[in-house]
Design a protein around this motif. Structure first.
Motif, PDB file in Angstrom:
ATOM      1  N   UNK A 213       0.962  -1.238   0.091  1.00 20.39           N
ATOM      2  CA  UNK A 213      -0.054  -0.147   0.017  1.00 20.39           C
ATOM      3  C   UNK A 213       0.803   1.297  -0.065  1.00 20.39           C
ATOM      4  N   UNK A 214       0.450   2.137  -0.902  1.00 24.38           N
ATOM      5  CA  UNK A 214       1.007   3.507  -0.570  1.00 24.38           C
ATOM      6  C   UNK A 214       0.153   4.453  -0.576  1.00 24.38           C
ATOM      7  N   UNK A 215       0.664   5.858  -0.204  1.00 20.76           N
ATOM      8  CA  UNK A 215      -0.196   6.993  -0.178  1.00 20.76           C
ATOM      9  C   UNK A 215       0.385   8.074  -0.938  1.00 20.76           C
ATOM     10  N   UNK A 216      -0.227   8.689  -1.792  1.00 20.00           N
ATOM     11  CA  UNK A 216       0.693   9.687  -2.541  1.00 20.00           C
ATOM     12  C   UNK A 216      -0.114  11.010  -1.968  1.00 20.00           C
ATOM     13  N   UNK A 217       0.760  11.999  -2.324  1.00 15.54           N
ATOM     14  CA  UNK A 217       0.346  13.259  -2.031  1.00 15.54           C
ATOM     15  C   UNK A 217       0.578  14.199  -3.168  1.00 15.54           C
ATOM     16  N   UNK A 218      -0.453  15.016  -3.138  1.00 17.30           N
ATOM     17  CA  UNK A 218       0.018  16.224  -4.449  1.00 17.30           C
ATOM     18  C   UNK A 218      -0.613  17.350  -3.897  1.00 17.30           C
ATOM     19  N   UNK A 219       0.381  18.519  -4.072  1.00 17.60           N
ATOM     20  CA  UNK A 219      -0.277  19.768  -3.879  1.00 17.60           C
ATOM     21  C   UNK A 219       0.334  20.676  -5.170  1.00 17.60           C
ATOM     22  N   UNK A 220      -0.694  21.129  -5.690  1.00 16.07           N
ATOM     23  CA  UNK A 220      -0.506  22.131  -6.938  1.00 16.07           C
ATOM     24  C   UNK A 220      -1.131  23.426  -6.878  1.00 16.07           C
TER      25      UNK A 220
END
Ligand code: FA5
Length: 366
Positions: A213-220
């Motif tokens: 399992x992974x968790x991705x984070x994205x802030x644009x």
């Protein structure tokens, strides 16, 4: 009439002497049933002249009422004694311990996913999802890994024979990063999401499993820089491990979809065979453990996702959920997570009633 009086006396004595509800019912049928003596007496009224009938009827009706009342009173008495006998025989000992109840437990991966969603929600992140059966374009090409890119080899995975809509291949996604592309295409910018979920690679040893399992984070946004990334990760890890002495080390690295790229490690101490997070990894008895990769989103990825890199920029990170679960709750073999052994789950699982909340501390108490 004296016949009726005799029958009544016999019947009342039998009713009084009935010891069970069945015996009482037999007496009721014998007196008031279709062929019972009271019913037969009532039938004789039909053959009488009106004068005879009005003379005889009150006595018969009175006998009927007396017998019916006697039956009803006896029935109440018998029912009460049945209840009393039952109460006397079925005693409840309130001092005995309550019987064990089988309550299921929450798998540590689900627990940790809830914990991280709670922490990131507080930082203003929404939860996004994407398909586990992904196409080649979202998993690789749009993340700046074209067909000949060597980084594809590190993500060896499981491919499907069916073609993707664009003619490419379908595969089990190797990371949660394709959700970056899907979210940017669907929502545009600005954006602030995490995407937890299952991913697959052909990997297998004590710290690598074919499904994990992974968790991705994205802030644009317009003015995002690496400082925001470091603050976000550090704030997250402090809340997650519930310790202020978390030390994060960013190491230069390479991912085709970020530029610059950094891997982040957390300092931990070896205590017996347990790794306890906290402190500086270079201190005595301490070391660093890699938890994930991150960086500033590569302008080419923004273009693939339909955003103008002259206007938008941001950071992304991906970390192993199973790894941080092991570190927080003290398991040492990743493979046991997915063996499906109920004894393991009974030992490491969590109460379904223990919901992670920031106010009470996100960590579950096993
Ligand atoms: C990636 O998967 C990148 N997509 C992360 C990323 C996202 C970088 C956004 C930049 C921007 P990597 O292959 O290093 O990176 O995997 C990330 C983490 O997943 C690793 O640090 C590790 O914690 C975990 N991981 C990788 N392979 C396995 C495995 N087989 N079993 C368990 N955990 C694994």
């Amino acid at each position: 009439m004296s016949d009726l009086t005799d029958q009544k006396a016999v019947s009342l004595a039998a009713i009084d002497g009935a010891e069970t509800l069945d015996a009482l019912e037999a007496e009721r049928v014998a007196a008031l049933g279709k062929k019972g003596w009271v019913s037969l007496a009532l039938k004789t009224l039909g053959g009488m002249s009106p004068e005879e009938r009005s003379a005889a009827a009150p006595a018969i009706q009175a006998v009927r009422a007396e017998v019916a009342d006697a039956i009803s009173a006896k029935k109440d008495a018998l029912e009460a004694s049945v209840l009393e006998a039952q109460l006397a025989s079925e005693t409840i000992d309130l001092t005995l311990p309550a019987p064990d109840q089988q309550v299921g437990s929450v798998h540590p991966v689900s627990q940790v996913m809830d914990e991280l969603a709670e922490i990131f929600a507080d930082l203003g992140f929404a939860v996004a999802t994407g398909p586990e059966i992904e196409d080649d374009w979202h998993n690789f090409t749009a993340l700046n890994m074209d067909e000949s890119h060597p980084a594809r080899a590190m993500h060896d995975t499981f491919y499907f024979p069916d073609a993707a809509p664009d003619g490419g291949q379908m595969l089990l996604r190797t990371h949660t990063s394709p959700v970056q592309i899907r979210s940017m295409k669907e929502q545009g910018a600005p954006i602030r999401i995490i995407a937890p979920g299952r991913v697959y690679r052909s990997d297998s040893d004590a710290t690598h499993t074919p499904m994990f399992h992974q968790v991705e984070g994205l802030v644009i946004d317009r003015d995002i820089h690496l400082g925001h990334l470091k603050w976000t990760l550090e704030t997250f890890f402090k809340a997650f491990f519930e310790r202020e002495d978390i030390e994060l080390r960013l190491r230069p690295s390479y991912f085709p979809f970020t530029e610059p790229s950094v891997e982040f490690d957390v300092g931990y101490a070896n205590e017996g065979d347990r790794r306890v997070v906290g402190g500086h990894g270079d201190d005595d008895g301490h070391d660093w453990m890699e938890l994930g990769g991150s960086g500033m989103v590569n302008p080419r990825v923004l273009e693939f996702a339909g955003l103008d890199p002259a206007e938008w920029q941001g950071f992304a990170f991906g970390l192993g959920i199973d790894r941080i679960a092991m570190l927080k709750y003290g398991m040492n073999d990743l493979r046991a997570f997915f063996d499906g052994d109920p004894r393991w789950l009974a030992h490491y699982g969590f109460s379904p009633f223990d919901q992670p909340t920031l106010s009470a501390g996100v960590g579950a108490r096993p």
